[in-house]
Design an enzyme around this catalytic site. Structure first.
Site, PDB file in Angstrom:
ATOM      1  N   SER A 112      38.642  20.170  22.065  1.00  0.00           N
ATOM      2  CA  SER A 112      38.995  20.445  23.931  1.00  0.00           C
ATOM      3  C   SER A 112      37.792  19.386  24.730  1.00  0.00           C
ATOM      4  O   SER A 112      36.610  19.393  24.506  1.00  0.00           O
ATOM      5  CB  SER A 112      38.808  21.831  24.699  1.00  0.00           C
ATOM      6  OG  SER A 112      39.420  22.948  23.899  1.00  0.00           O
ATOM      7  N   LYS A 167      45.266  20.980  28.369  1.00  0.00           N
ATOM      8  CA  LYS A 167      44.181  22.298  27.878  1.00  0.00           C
ATOM      9  C   LYS A 167      43.168  22.579  29.334  1.00  0.00           C
ATOM     10  O   LYS A 167      42.996  23.542  29.443  1.00  0.00           O
ATOM     11  CB  LYS A 167      43.401  21.950  26.716  1.00  0.00           C
ATOM     12  CG  LYS A 167      42.382  22.457  26.539  1.00  0.00           C
ATOM     13  CD  LYS A 167      42.358  24.407  25.953  1.00  0.00           C
ATOM     14  CE  LYS A 167      41.319  24.548  25.558  1.00  0.00           C
ATOM     15  NZ  LYS A 167      41.584  25.962  25.318  1.00  0.00           N
ATOM     16  N   LYS A 188      31.570  23.416  30.220  1.00  0.00           N
ATOM     17  CA  LYS A 188      31.931  22.111  29.371  1.00  0.00           C
ATOM     18  C   LYS A 188      33.013  21.178  29.772  1.00  0.00           C
ATOM     19  O   LYS A 188      33.586  20.461  30.017  1.00  0.00           O
ATOM     20  CB  LYS A 188      32.042  22.149  28.179  1.00  0.00           C
ATOM     21  CG  LYS A 188      31.995  20.718  26.964  1.00  0.00           C
ATOM     22  CD  LYS A 188      33.599  20.863  26.002  1.00  0.00           C
ATOM     23  CE  LYS A 188      34.076  21.819  24.883  1.00  0.00           C
ATOM     24  NZ  LYS A 188      34.865  21.878  24.421  1.00  0.00           N
TER      25      LYS A 188
HETATM   26  P1  NAD Z   1      31.321  25.780  17.406  1.00  0.00           P
HETATM   27  O1  NAD Z   1      29.825  25.735  18.337  1.00  0.00           O
HETATM   28  O2  NAD Z   1      31.403  27.038  16.699  1.00  0.00           O
HETATM   29  O3  NAD Z   1      31.859  25.044  16.770  1.00  0.00           O
HETATM   30  C1  NAD Z   1      31.236  23.301  15.966  1.00  0.00           C
HETATM   31  C2  NAD Z   1      31.400  23.046  15.033  1.00  0.00           C
HETATM   32  O4  NAD Z   1      31.233  21.719  14.395  1.00  0.00           O
HETATM   33  C3  NAD Z   1      29.628  23.638  14.410  1.00  0.00           C
HETATM   34  O5  NAD Z   1      29.610  24.313  13.240  1.00  0.00           O
HETATM   35  C4  NAD Z   1      28.949  22.416  14.041  1.00  0.00           C
HETATM   36  O6  NAD Z   1      28.023  22.482  13.210  1.00  0.00           O
HETATM   37  C5  NAD Z   1      29.953  21.578  13.571  1.00  0.00           C
HETATM   38  N1  NAD Z   1      29.486  19.753  14.384  1.00  0.00           N
HETATM   39  C6  NAD Z   1      28.716  19.605  15.393  1.00  0.00           C
HETATM   40  N2  NAD Z   1      29.135  17.959  15.025  1.00  0.00           N
HETATM   41  C7  NAD Z   1      28.848  17.933  13.628  1.00  0.00           C
HETATM   42  C8  NAD Z   1      29.267  16.508  13.241  1.00  0.00           C
HETATM   43  N3  NAD Z   1      29.068  15.465  13.961  1.00  0.00           N
HETATM   44  N4  NAD Z   1      29.270  16.566  11.762  1.00  0.00           N
HETATM   45  C9  NAD Z   1      30.162  18.141  11.370  1.00  0.00           C
HETATM   46  N5  NAD Z   1      30.198  19.305  12.354  1.00  0.00           N
HETATM   47  C10 NAD Z   1      29.357  18.960  13.479  1.00  0.00           C
HETATM   48  O7  NAD Z   1      32.186  25.750  18.324  1.00  0.00           O
HETATM   49  P2  NAD Z   1      34.123  26.443  18.635  1.00  0.00           P
HETATM   50  O8  NAD Z   1      34.024  27.805  19.342  1.00  0.00           O
HETATM   51  O9  NAD Z   1      34.380  26.154  16.828  1.00  0.00           O
HETATM   52  O10 NAD Z   1      34.811  25.458  19.354  1.00  0.00           O
HETATM   53  C11 NAD Z   1      35.359  24.233  18.654  1.00  0.00           C
HETATM   54  C12 NAD Z   1      35.996  23.251  20.250  1.00  0.00           C
HETATM   55  O11 NAD Z   1      36.997  24.578  20.290  1.00  0.00           O
HETATM   56  C13 NAD Z   1      36.050  23.337  20.991  1.00  0.00           C
HETATM   57  O12 NAD Z   1      35.830  22.061  21.883  1.00  0.00           O
HETATM   58  C14 NAD Z   1      35.855  24.475  22.055  1.00  0.00           C
HETATM   59  O13 NAD Z   1      36.137  23.886  23.465  1.00  0.00           O
HETATM   60  C15 NAD Z   1      37.272  24.746  21.372  1.00  0.00           C
HETATM   61  N6  NAD Z   1      37.938  26.051  21.544  1.00  0.00           N
HETATM   62  C16 NAD Z   1      36.835  26.764  22.010  1.00  0.00           C
HETATM   63  C17 NAD Z   1      37.566  28.230  21.540  1.00  0.00           C
HETATM   64  C18 NAD Z   1      37.042  29.357  21.778  1.00  0.00           C
HETATM   65  O14 NAD Z   1      37.657  30.547  21.808  1.00  0.00           O
HETATM   66  N7  NAD Z   1      35.350  29.592  20.721  1.00  0.00           N
HETATM   67  C19 NAD Z   1      39.279  28.586  22.007  1.00  0.00           C
HETATM   68  C20 NAD Z   1      39.764  27.252  21.880  1.00  0.00           C
HETATM   69  C21 NAD Z   1      39.532  26.267  22.073  1.00  0.00           C
END
Ligand code: NAD
Length: 294
Positions: A95, A170, A238
């Site tokens: 997102s 979104k 965010k």
């Molecule tokens: P998260 O923080 O759990 O996962 C993100 C991952 O990206 C982490 O494991 C981190 O180590 C990795 N990362 C960051 N920078 C990196 C890089 N340069 N190279 C490799 N890996 C890297 O976040 P999430 O909850 O999985 O969310 C991911 C996206 O989905 C976000 O944009 C969030 O807004 C969206 N989202 C989340 C939810 C929710 O309920 N958690 C729901 C819908 C959408």
């Protein structure tokens, strides 16, 4: 299909597992080594860098926190745009700001690489079940080619328009949810202070026009004072900051979003950033000194 998957956090890991279950070959990378173990055990190729993941793939998928992370991986630091096969497509499921999606797509187009933005709603439980809702931006022909891949992770996959349209949709979703939760908290708190039991308010109005998925999910959490995430206040900040940026670019009025964003920022500074977004109730509880009960 041979797929590179980068970003294996709360959402990315179960999404990648569902792609493996659907029979795709996965090459995976996350900065956090620990998150790759479960995927390697499920049959994914564990790579030492994001650059390693794109070797010979048909598709690159990212599920990263925000715009700077996607830009860093695709264009600035890892420069996957220079390493991935020119025949491969890029789908970003993070997102992020739609303006950034369009910038990344334009930079990739210069190298002959096609991109779709495909953020999701549904959270971790639906990521695990493979029942996420995908909001997609891109070309119809690209959508038709990769719809089946997204359907391995979601039960609803809708093409909303050209690239960027997925993240615009979104942001609409995130504004509606945030304002809805704030309205629910404000009304429940006011109702209790006026002498009516919150449970009765909930029971009486949930079937009418004021009823909503947000009310059904969040009113019980508020009455239980249960603010376990779910979806964290900090992640919602965010998204609402991205709404502000996107709205500014087209001069769209967003007074409700701005108000709820300020409330969330106050909660963040008060140490509640890791709470579920239903903790917007705490904003009212702190002001009034009155705690919502059953
Ligand atoms: P998260 O923080 O759990 O996962 C993100 C991952 O990206 C982490 O494991 C981190 O180590 C990795 N990362 C960051 N920078 C990196 C890089 N340069 N190279 C490799 N890996 C890297 O976040 P999430 O909850 O999985 O969310 C991911 C996206 O989905 C976000 O944009 C969030 O807004 C969206 N989202 C989340 C939810 C929710 O309920 N958690 C729901 C819908 C959408």
């Amino acid at each position: 299909m041979k797929i590179a998957f980068i970003g294996l956090g709360i959402m990315g890991k179960p999404m990648a597992l569902n792609l493996i279950k659907a029979g795709h070959t996965l090459r995976v990378f996350d900065r956090n080594q620990a998150t790759m173990e479960e995927l390697a055990a499920a049959g994914a190729v564990r790579c030492g860098s994001s650059v390693e993941t794109v070797d010979g793939v048909d598709l690159v998928i990212t599920m990263l926190p925000n715009s700077p992370h996607v830009k860093s991986v695709m264009l600035e630091d890892d420069k996957l745009a220079d390493h991935m096969p020119k025949t491969a497509t890029f789908i970003d499921c993070s997102s992020i700001n739609p303006v950034a999606s369009r910038e990344i797509a334009a930079a990739l187009a210069e190298k002959g690489i096609d991109m779709m933005d495909a953020p999701v709603s549904g959270g971790q439980p639906k990521a695990i079940d493979g029942t996420l809702s995908f909001m997609v931006g891109g070309k119809q022909e690209t959508f038709d080619k990769f719809k089946g891949v997204l359907e391995a992770m979601g039960s609803s996959v809708v093409l909303c328009g050209d690239v960027g349209a997925g993240n615009v949709t979104k942001l609409c979703n995130q504004t509606i949810v945030a304002v809805n939760i704030a309205a629910l908290a404000e009304a429940m708190q006011m109702g209790q202070m006026c002498g009516v039991e919150p449970q009765k308010i909930f029971e009486a109005i949930r079937g009418g026009l004021a009823g909503s998925t947000v009310m059904n999910a969040k009113a019980p959490m508020m009455m239980d004072q249960n603010f376990q995430p779910g979806f964290r206040i900090d992640l919602h900040i965010k998204d609402l900051n991205n709404v502000v940026d996107a709205a500014k670019a087209v001069d769209a009025p967003i007074p409700l979003t701005q108000s709820v964003l300020e409330m969330m920022k106050i909660l963040h500074h008060d140490g509640d950033g890791s709470c579920d977004h239903s903790a917007l109730l705490k904003y009212y509880q702190k002001l009034t000194g009155e705690v919502l009960h059953h």
